[in-house]
Design a protein around this motif. Sequence first.
Motif, PDB file in Angstrom:
ATOM      1  N   ASP A 231     -61.373 -24.496  -2.483  1.00  0.00           N
ATOM      2  CA  ASP A 231     -62.547 -24.980  -1.799  1.00  0.00           C
ATOM      3  C   ASP A 231     -63.341 -25.889  -2.744  1.00  0.00           C
ATOM      4  OD1 ASP A 231     -65.582 -24.243  -0.983  1.00  0.00           O
ATOM      5  OD2 ASP A 231     -64.204 -24.129   0.721  1.00  0.00           O
TER       6      ASP A 231
ATOM      7  N   GLY B 290     -63.216 -27.277   2.912  1.00  0.00           N
ATOM      8  CA  GLY B 290     -64.671 -27.072   2.803  1.00  0.00           C
ATOM      9  C   GLY B 290     -65.316 -26.445   4.029  1.00  0.00           C
TER      10      GLY B 290
ATOM     11  N   ALA C 203     -71.376 -35.033  -7.478  1.00  0.00           N
ATOM     12  CA  ALA C 203     -72.007 -33.731  -7.723  1.00  0.00           C
ATOM     13  C   ALA C 203     -72.327 -33.534  -9.204  1.00  0.00           C
ATOM     14  CB  ALA C 203     -71.113 -32.612  -7.207  1.00  0.00           C
TER      15      ALA C 203
ATOM     16  N   LEU D 206     -65.846 -27.094  -7.984  1.00  0.00           N
ATOM     17  CA  LEU D 206     -67.036 -27.478  -8.747  1.00  0.00           C
ATOM     18  C   LEU D 206     -67.337 -26.480  -9.857  1.00  0.00           C
ATOM     19  CD1 LEU D 206     -69.759 -28.805  -6.289  1.00  0.00           C
ATOM     20  CD2 LEU D 206     -68.961 -29.893  -8.381  1.00  0.00           C
ATOM     21  N   LYS D 207     -67.071 -25.216  -9.584  1.00  0.00           N
ATOM     22  CA  LYS D 207     -67.417 -24.176 -10.555  1.00  0.00           C
ATOM     23  C   LYS D 207     -66.306 -23.936 -11.583  1.00  0.00           C
ATOM     24  CE  LYS D 207     -69.400 -21.515  -7.095  1.00  0.00           C
ATOM     25  NZ  LYS D 207     -69.088 -20.347  -6.363  1.00  0.00           N
TER      26      LYS D 207
ATOM     27  N   ASP E 110     -66.586 -23.590   4.626  1.00  0.00           N
ATOM     28  CA  ASP E 110     -67.805 -22.849   4.354  1.00  0.00           C
ATOM     29  C   ASP E 110     -69.010 -23.779   4.376  1.00  0.00           C
ATOM     30  OD1 ASP E 110     -68.592 -20.320   4.030  1.00  0.00           O
ATOM     31  OD2 ASP E 110     -68.086 -20.159   1.906  1.00  0.00           O
ATOM     32  N   ARG E 111     -68.858 -24.896   3.711  1.00  0.00           N
ATOM     33  CA  ARG E 111     -69.924 -25.881   3.641  1.00  0.00           C
ATOM     34  C   ARG E 111     -70.192 -26.477   5.032  1.00  0.00           C
ATOM     35  NH1 ARG E 111     -74.416 -27.598   1.029  1.00  0.00           N
ATOM     36  NH2 ARG E 111     -73.485 -27.325  -1.013  1.00  0.00           N
TER      37      ARG E 111
ATOM     38  N   GLU F 196     -66.423 -25.990  -3.399  1.00  0.00           N
ATOM     39  CA  GLU F 196     -67.394 -25.239  -4.204  1.00  0.00           C
ATOM     40  C   GLU F 196     -66.686 -24.547  -5.381  1.00  0.00           C
ATOM     41  OE1 GLU F 196     -70.638 -25.481  -3.040  1.00  0.00           O
ATOM     42  OE2 GLU F 196     -69.763 -26.739  -1.472  1.00  0.00           O
ATOM     43  N   GLU F 197     -65.514 -23.996  -5.102  1.00  0.00           N
ATOM     44  CA  GLU F 197     -64.752 -23.340  -6.174  1.00  0.00           C
ATOM     45  C   GLU F 197     -64.366 -24.358  -7.243  1.00  0.00           C
ATOM     46  OE1 GLU F 197     -61.272 -21.074  -4.853  1.00  0.00           O
ATOM     47  OE2 GLU F 197     -62.358 -20.816  -2.963  1.00  0.00           O
TER      48      GLU F 197
ATOM     49  N   GLU G 232     -79.871 -23.727   3.231  1.00  0.00           N
ATOM     50  CA  GLU G 232     -79.137 -24.127   2.024  1.00  0.00           C
ATOM     51  C   GLU G 232     -79.280 -23.066   0.925  1.00  0.00           C
ATOM     52  OE1 GLU G 232     -78.149 -27.776   1.496  1.00  0.00           O
ATOM     53  OE2 GLU G 232     -77.084 -27.149  -0.310  1.00  0.00           O
TER      54      GLU G 232
END
Length: 329
Positions: A195, A38, A178, A200-201, A40-41, A197-198, A70
């Motif tokens: 990642d 993570g 999330a 999550l998507k 990037d976050r 975020e990835e 954000e």
Amino acid sequence: MPFAQFPGNEKVKEILRLALRRKKLPRSLILVDSSGGGADRLAQILAQAVNCLQQQDDACGLCANCQAIEAGRFPDVLVVEPEKEIIRVEKIREVKRLAYLKPMIGRYRVFIIRQSEKMNEQAANTFLKVLEEPPASTLFILLTANPHLLLPTIRSRCQELHLAPLPREMLEKYLTQAGKDKNEARLLAYLVKGDIEEILKFDLQELRPKRENLWELVKSCLQEGPFSVRIKEYTSLGKHHRLLWLEALEIMASFWRDILLMKLRAPEELMINYDFREEIKRISSVVSIEIAEKSLKWLDQAAEDIKKNLNIQVIINSYLSRYQGQDNA
Ligand SMILES: [Zn+2]
């Protein structure tokens, strides 16, 4: 987002907060993240923390600056990333020009350079010059999975922090927080790499046909007949794609793990492949604990052999042949 909400990597977070509190944060950092920790976050949280209107050593996540960062619309935070796999010198020249200007509204200008190892030679040399004469109110955060591809002279001028991958349980918890359904979160945490975020998507439906194929392969291991037939059905993976095979073995292991859990009368909600639960329960009633345990061991062995660059066809044949002559039930 406050540091506390970023899952895992407690030590790295503590180092950063301490440095912020003592006003000793290095002006240039490398966040090394090779397995979806993570980075990037975390870079975004740092950009917020140095510009937060409420706190000195953290991001409140609520003030105007934190929210604008954000949302990706804070004029003093710039994200640089490769275009067609290269970060060219023009981009770094722009970074250089901006880096020596006073921040527009924040305390710091922050440059987050994604896949920073992709700077070409000219870009890297230009960037090095900036590091040699560091601007006053600027923070550089270089993200990379391969720090050894950066110029040694750049590395030596940055503090390097290594992120560890998230433990699965923690990732699962994060995904649930999330907003993911509990079952889906467990499946994602187990099967999807990348990642946060990835993940999550990620659309689990994409993986469904592959999982169905592999479930068939798991079941066919338990039947009589030549294994060459079974493997033929799965040759779409190709013999040479080591990463694909590693993923396939991991998916098969997840099925065997679930079969074993059912044999051990564990609660159903521990199942990874919850969407196959009826089938898994049915199969678990006809195989022995011994064969489930062995299967997991054999799959582990096969994955190790693939990592050692041994011939994939041989490995898979040898894995499948282990079931021959075994008494399944
Ligand atoms: Zn704030």
